[in-house]
Every structure is written in C-alpha cells, then in structure tokens.
Design an enzyme around this catalytic site. Structure first.
Site, PDB file in Angstrom:
ATOM      1  N   SER A 254       0.851  -1.188   0.000  1.00  0.00           N
ATOM      2  CA  SER A 254       0.000   0.000   0.000  1.00  0.00           C
ATOM      3  C   SER A 254       0.887   1.238   0.000  1.00  0.00           C
ATOM      4  O   SER A 254       2.111   1.140  -0.049  1.00  0.00           O
ATOM      5  CB  SER A 254      -0.919   0.001   1.234  1.00  0.00           C
ATOM      6  N   LYS A 255       0.250   2.408   0.092  1.00  0.00           N
ATOM      7  CA  LYS A 255       1.007   3.658   0.020  1.00  0.00           C
ATOM      8  C   LYS A 255       2.044   3.785   1.135  1.00  0.00           C
ATOM      9  O   LYS A 255       3.020   4.509   0.992  1.00  0.00           O
ATOM     10  CB  LYS A 255       0.033   4.840   0.066  1.00  0.00           C
ATOM     11  N   ARG A 256       1.819   3.093   2.259  1.00  0.00           N
ATOM     12  CA  ARG A 256       2.769   3.210   3.383  1.00  0.00           C
ATOM     13  C   ARG A 256       4.127   2.593   3.041  1.00  0.00           C
ATOM     14  O   ARG A 256       5.103   2.785   3.759  1.00  0.00           O
ATOM     15  CB  ARG A 256       2.196   2.556   4.646  1.00  0.00           C
ATOM     16  N   HIS A 257       4.211   1.826   1.946  1.00  0.00           N
ATOM     17  CA  HIS A 257       5.468   1.177   1.578  1.00  0.00           C
ATOM     18  C   HIS A 257       6.287   2.018   0.595  1.00  0.00           C
ATOM     19  O   HIS A 257       7.200   1.518  -0.049  1.00  0.00           O
ATOM     20  CB  HIS A 257       5.196  -0.203   0.975  1.00  0.00           C
ATOM     21  N   GLY A 258       5.949   3.297   0.452  1.00  0.00           N
ATOM     22  CA  GLY A 258       6.728   4.144  -0.459  1.00  0.00           C
ATOM     23  C   GLY A 258       6.195   4.082  -1.871  1.00  0.00           C
ATOM     24  O   GLY A 258       4.999   4.162  -2.096  1.00  0.00           O
TER      25      GLY A 258
END
Length: 307
Positions: A254-258
């Site tokens: 998801s977006k939290r992984h860069g």
C-alpha cells in the site's frame, strides 16, 4: 490469433495504477501472448463516489508505458463494448429482469439496521453471518406495506442452500465453498447500481472471457460469481488466483510502503523493461536460474503452470 483463449484486465479507476495491479495486468498479457489469444481491458467504474477519469487516464498511460497494449477494450474498441461499466447498465438491467421473472432473484426491503441486528444475532449464536431470507417470500400485502414506508429495495439472488461451489483453480488446484455459507446476496443495490460480483459476471460472459486471472483477494468472490453464472446459464470460465504482493512487513502493498504506483517508479528513473522483468518474477518462476529476460523470452516461457 487463438479465438478460443481470451483474458481481461478490469481495473477500478479509484486512484493511481498500483504495482499489484500492474503485475495482474502483466500476467494476463503474458499468458494471452503465449497462447496467441486476446487481451482485453475494460474499466470497472461502478464505485461512483471514488471513480475518476483522471485515474482511468493514469492506468491507461502506465499500461502503455509498460508496453502492455491490449487487443480489445477501452479506447481500442471491439464488438463487445461499451467497455466502461457505467455505460453497460442496460445489459445488467436486462439480466436482472430475467432473474426476477424466473424467480431466481427477489426484491429485499430490509433496512441497514435490520440487517445489522440479524448479523449480530448470528454472531452471538456462533454462526457465519448470512442473509436470513426475510424477504425471500414476501406477500403482496407485505410488499405494499414496505412501499408505503418509502423503502427502496435492493435485489438478491436466490442461492442453493445445499451442495458446494467447486472449481479447479489454475494456481491453487481444486477449491470448494459450501453453498450454505454463501446465502442470498445482493446483486443490485437500492440505488439501482449492480454490485461488483454481478456486473463482472455479465461482462466476462458477454465479452467471451475464457480465463479469469486475478489476485487471491478475489478468491472469496468466486462462489458468488459461480452462483450467478449458473443462475443465468452462462459458461463458467477457468479461474486462477495469484498471490498478493506484500511489503517488508508482510502486509499487502500500500502507500505506506513508499513507491507503489507505476508512475512513481517511472519518475524515479526505472525502465519499463526492468519493471516488467521484475514483476514477472513475483509469483512466477521460469525453468533454470536465469533472472533477466527479454519480452519475447517472457512470452515464450510464461505459463500459469509455473505460477
């Protein structure tokens, strides 16, 4: 071209083109090219609140950057259009009407509060929450009463209470779901918009899709879709559910992984062939120890048997 083999990629335009979606598109594209079949792209935009044309353009642009050109579908055209779900409502309505006339579907007037109360009661009793069939055999008097209250009905499919929904998955082998755990589910919401599981079956059947290759998060949707195929008398395609791409924390990417959108990788300077090569090896393994392939080599070697 092998007209007997046809796959599709059907993204929802609700945000930037995710790397996981790109991998699903790539697997479909590779297997279509390997089989000399057709690769179709359509847009699933029935999530009216979140779908945007900007996201749709981002998806198409990213797929073209990756070189995943399609043979039929959005922008390209074909004999099975239109290729946006919001432009296909008459098709869905005709199928729903047939199911209602044949007694295979019915109007459900239950409110959200009533459904939630039923769900809580079933959970308290240790049961899997499914619809309690309250509206499956309403009298004319009950229907008139609900109408007078201004209730807008959804439409549910009648699902067999016994037996199993079984299929042979291209990746996972034989899979079975107990029909008793599915329940009569909604196929058209009270606003008249068909739910994903219903629209996708109508689209796949009418577009001649023979093989459905998608992420494993759709595995639980499959028994509902098979129930719809059976109710409408459509031929059921071959399913294949590929594993999700996880981040370093073992959670879904998801977006939290860069950088997780294809466009971000492009801006960082990655080459499309490098991204394609890397994605192909996420969940598929070739024979031998090679790690770098040209597109032609990937097409030649790719097979769902090694996914």
């Amino acid at each position: 071209m092998n007209k007997e083999f046809k796959v599709r990629f059907a993204p929802s335009p609700t945000g930037p083109f995710h790397i996981g979606g790109a991998r699903s598109a790539l697997f479909n594209w590779l297997v279509a090219r390997h089989q000399n079949g057709k690769f179709l792209v359509r847009i699933e935009d029935t999530d009216l609140a979140r779908s945007t044309r900007e996201s749709e353009e981002n998806i198409k642009k990213a797929m073209k950057w990756l070189g995943l050109y399609w043979d039929e579908g959005i922008d390209v055209g074909g004999e099975n259009g239109p290729y946006r779900q919001t432009e296909r409502l008459p098709l869905y309505n005709a199928a729903v009407q047939r199911l209602l006339e044949e007694g295979k579907a019915y109007y459900c007037y239950c409110s959200a509060d009533e459904l939630e109360e039923s769900r809580k009661e079933q959970l308290k009793e240790g049961k899997t929450p499914i619809y309690n069939n309250h509206c499956s055999h309403l009298t004319k008097k009950q229907i008139e009463q609900y109408k007078s209250e201004g209730r807008k009905p959804a439409i549910r499919l009648r699902v067999p209470k016994d037996g199993v929904f079984a299929f042979d998955d291209m990746v996972r082998g034989h899979v079975e779901f107990q029909a008793a755990g599915v329940g009569d589910f909604i196929i058209v919401k009270s606003d008249g918009i068909p739910v994903y599981n219903f629209a996708v079956v109508i689209d796949d059947a009418s577009m001649g899709i023979t093989h459905v290759i998608r992420a494993e998060e759709h595995l639980s949707n499959t028994p509902r879709q098979i129930a719809i195929y059976q109710a409408l008398g459509y031929k059921i395609p071959k399913f294949g559910h590929i594993s999700l791409i996880l981040g370093s924390d073992h959670k879904k990417m998801s977006k939290r992984h860069g950088a997780t959108s294809v466009d971000e990788y492009r801006k960082m300077g990655y080459l499309p062939d490098a991204v394609v090569n890397y994605l192909a090896l996420l969940g598929w393994s070739p024979k031998g120890e090679r790690e770098i392939f040209s597109r032609e080599e990937l097409i030649s070697e790719f097979s769902m048997k090694r996914v």
